[in-house]
Scaffold this motif. Structure first.
Motif, short mmCIF file in Angstrom:
data_model
loop_
_atom_site.label_atom_id
_atom_site.label_comp_id
_atom_site.label_asym_id
_atom_site.label_seq_id
_atom_site.Cartn_x
_atom_site.Cartn_y
_atom_site.Cartn_z
N ASN A 71 37.07 43.26 46.99
CA ASN A 71 36.82 44.43 46.12
C ASN A 71 36.14 44.01 44.83
OD1 ASN A 71 38.12 46.28 47.91
ND2 ASN A 71 40.08 45.47 47.22
N THR B 240 43.31 40.57 47.81
CA THR B 240 44.65 41.20 47.81
C THR B 240 44.84 41.99 49.11
OG1 THR B 240 43.72 43.12 46.68
CG2 THR B 240 44.80 41.47 45.31
N GLU B 241 43.73 42.26 49.79
CA GLU B 241 43.78 43.07 51.01
C GLU B 241 44.40 42.27 52.16
OE1 GLU B 241 42.59 46.18 51.37
OE2 GLU B 241 41.12 46.48 49.78
N SER B 242 45.29 42.93 52.91
CA SER B 242 45.90 42.20 54.02
C SER B 242 46.04 43.07 55.28
CB SER B 242 47.28 41.67 53.60
OG SER B 242 48.08 42.75 53.16
N LYS C 290 45.83 36.96 48.20
CA LYS C 290 46.25 36.63 46.83
C LYS C 290 47.70 37.08 46.63
CE LYS C 290 41.76 37.43 44.66
NZ LYS C 290 40.99 38.44 43.89
N PRO C 291 48.46 36.43 45.78
CA PRO C 291 48.06 35.27 44.99
C PRO C 291 48.03 33.99 45.84
CG PRO C 291 50.33 35.90 44.47
CD PRO C 291 49.81 36.92 45.43
N LEU D 181 45.89 41.66 40.31
CA LEU D 181 46.62 42.62 41.15
C LEU D 181 46.89 43.90 40.38
CD1 LEU D 181 47.10 39.91 42.78
CD2 LEU D 181 49.30 40.82 43.40
N GLN E 44 43.70 46.02 39.84
CA GLN E 44 43.29 46.75 41.05
C GLN E 44 44.21 47.94 41.32
OE1 GLN E 44 41.80 44.79 44.54
NE2 GLN E 44 42.02 42.82 43.55
N ARG F 47 41.95 53.40 50.29
CA ARG F 47 43.20 52.75 50.70
C ARG F 47 43.73 51.91 49.55
NH1 ARG F 47 39.10 49.79 52.49
NH2 ARG F 47 39.15 47.64 51.79
N LYS F 48 45.04 51.75 49.50
CA LYS F 48 45.65 50.99 48.42
C LYS F 48 45.24 49.52 48.55
CE LYS F 48 50.21 50.37 46.41
NZ LYS F 48 51.65 50.51 46.64
N PRO F 49 44.61 48.96 47.49
CA PRO F 49 44.08 47.60 47.63
C PRO F 49 45.13 46.50 47.52
CG PRO F 49 43.61 48.44 45.46
CD PRO F 49 44.31 49.54 46.18
N VAL F 50 46.30 46.85 46.96
CA VAL F 50 47.32 45.83 46.75
C VAL F 50 48.63 46.30 47.37
CG1 VAL F 50 48.62 44.55 44.99
CG2 VAL F 50 46.25 45.16 44.56
N VAL F 51 49.20 45.50 48.26
CA VAL F 51 50.48 45.88 48.87
C VAL F 51 51.59 44.92 48.45
CG1 VAL F 51 49.54 47.11 50.87
CG2 VAL F 51 49.89 44.65 51.00
N GLN F 52 51.21 43.84 47.77
CA GLN F 52 52.18 42.84 47.36
C GLN F 52 53.24 43.44 46.45
OE1 GLN F 52 49.01 42.56 47.59
NE2 GLN F 52 48.32 40.52 48.09
#
Lengths: 121, 195
Positions: free
Chosen positions: A55, A84-86, A105-106, B124, B127, B179-184
């Motif tokens: 991104n 960060t995308e998974s 990430k991280p 994170l 984003q 779509r949500k870019p961070v799921v952590q």
């Protein structure tokens, strides 16, 4: 001779952390702020590995991957996605476009160096 | 009372009980629309403020990190030099002290490596904030669109129609959101996969 890695990320802190990790392990690091910048630098320098975020403004990492794979000198250069995308769908897109691997990430510096050593020897 | 709470109260007064039970026409409707717009702008402004604060904090932390790292490197070099100077004389107490110094330096280096993972939180957060701002903007756009629809403007809408409209607006905003870019949920190391 030190191998050169092109690190692409719009986040300055991520670029600095990546550069710190890679330089500490003896790699030369070229930094780019987005896909367009990376494409320009990839054409100017000989790069042994590309490590790119997805991104990003102007040109995202998937587009960069697609365009790099069209260049004759980047057909076999390892390209790792650091993002960060998974999600499985986006990973599948990356894989189909020619990504060598996917790091979420991280990142852990030791693990990053292990993966890089594995793909560029 | 914060600026955001004050804005909330104004909207409560104008958009709930009084307005719905009396008259949705003309000035009241227009005011409600403007207030809603201001409210959403306020949320976006606050999200931007959080982003600036986080970015500022991360920049400072990165500067601190680099400085500590440089100091550790210099310290390491000094210890190595002193060690070399002390070896010919075989000064045992000094060599023992230097060993301890080296241990400390190695521990600091390990801690710095762990900090590299933690320092990625800024990316994170940025984003996630951008994603939330986008969702808020989509919802505002949809609510504004419903507000412009004829039956709403003419004051013919019953309460359930308004609820349906809002529900529809939320659903459209959801589908238009990226779509949500961070799921952590934490700062543990992410997965690694080689294709």
């Amino acid at each position: 001779m030190a191998k050169t890695i092109l690190a692409v990320d719009d986040s300055a802190s991520i670029r600095q952390m990546v550069a710190f990790t890679l330089k500490g392990a003896g790699y030369e690091v070229i930094q780019a702020v987005d896909g367009e910048d990376a494409l320009e630098k990839a054409n100017k320098h000989t790069v042994n590995l590309v490590l790119t975020d997805i991104n990003m403004p102007r040109m995202d990492g998937l587009k960069l991957l697609e365009l790099l794979r069209k260049l004759s000198n980047y057909k076999t250069v390892p390209i790792l996605m650091l993002t960060t995308e998974s999600g499985d769908d986006i990973k599948a897109k990356g894989r189909a476009a020619g990504a060598t691997g996917w790091l979420v990430k991280p990142f852990d510096p030791k693990r990053l160096l292990e993966v890089i050593a594995k793909v560029i020897g | 009372m914060t600026e955001m709470q004050s804005s909330n109260n104004k909207i409560d007064n104008q958009c709930t009980g009084e307005v719905l039970s009396e008259d949705l026409e003309g000035v009241d409707g227009a005011l409600c629309n403007v207030e809603a717009d201001e409210y959403f702008l306020n949320i976006k402004g606050e999200l931007n403020q959080v982003d600036r604060l986080v970015s500022d904090a991360v920049n400072n932390l990165v500067i601190n990190f680099r400085y500590i790292s440089k100091l550790t490197q210099t310290h390491h070099e000094m210890v190595t030099t002193i060690e070399r100077m002390a070896i010919p004389d075989g000064n045992k107490p000094i060599l023992e002290l230097l060993d301890k110094q080296m241990e400390i330096a190695e521990k600091i280096e390990q801690e710095l490596e762990m900090a590299i993972t933690s320092l990625q939180f800024g990316d994170l957060v940025t984003q996630l904030l951008a994603h939330t701002a986008h969702q808020v903007e989509m919802l505002n756009m949809e609510l504004q669109r419903i507000d412009r629809e004829d039956n709403w403007r003419n004051g013919k809408a019953a309460l359930h129609t308004i609820h349906e409209g809002i529900s529809k607006a939320v659903n459209i905003a959801k589908t238009r959101s990226k779509r949500k870019p961070v799921v952590q949920q934490g700062m543990q190391m992410g997965d690694v996969e080689l294709f």
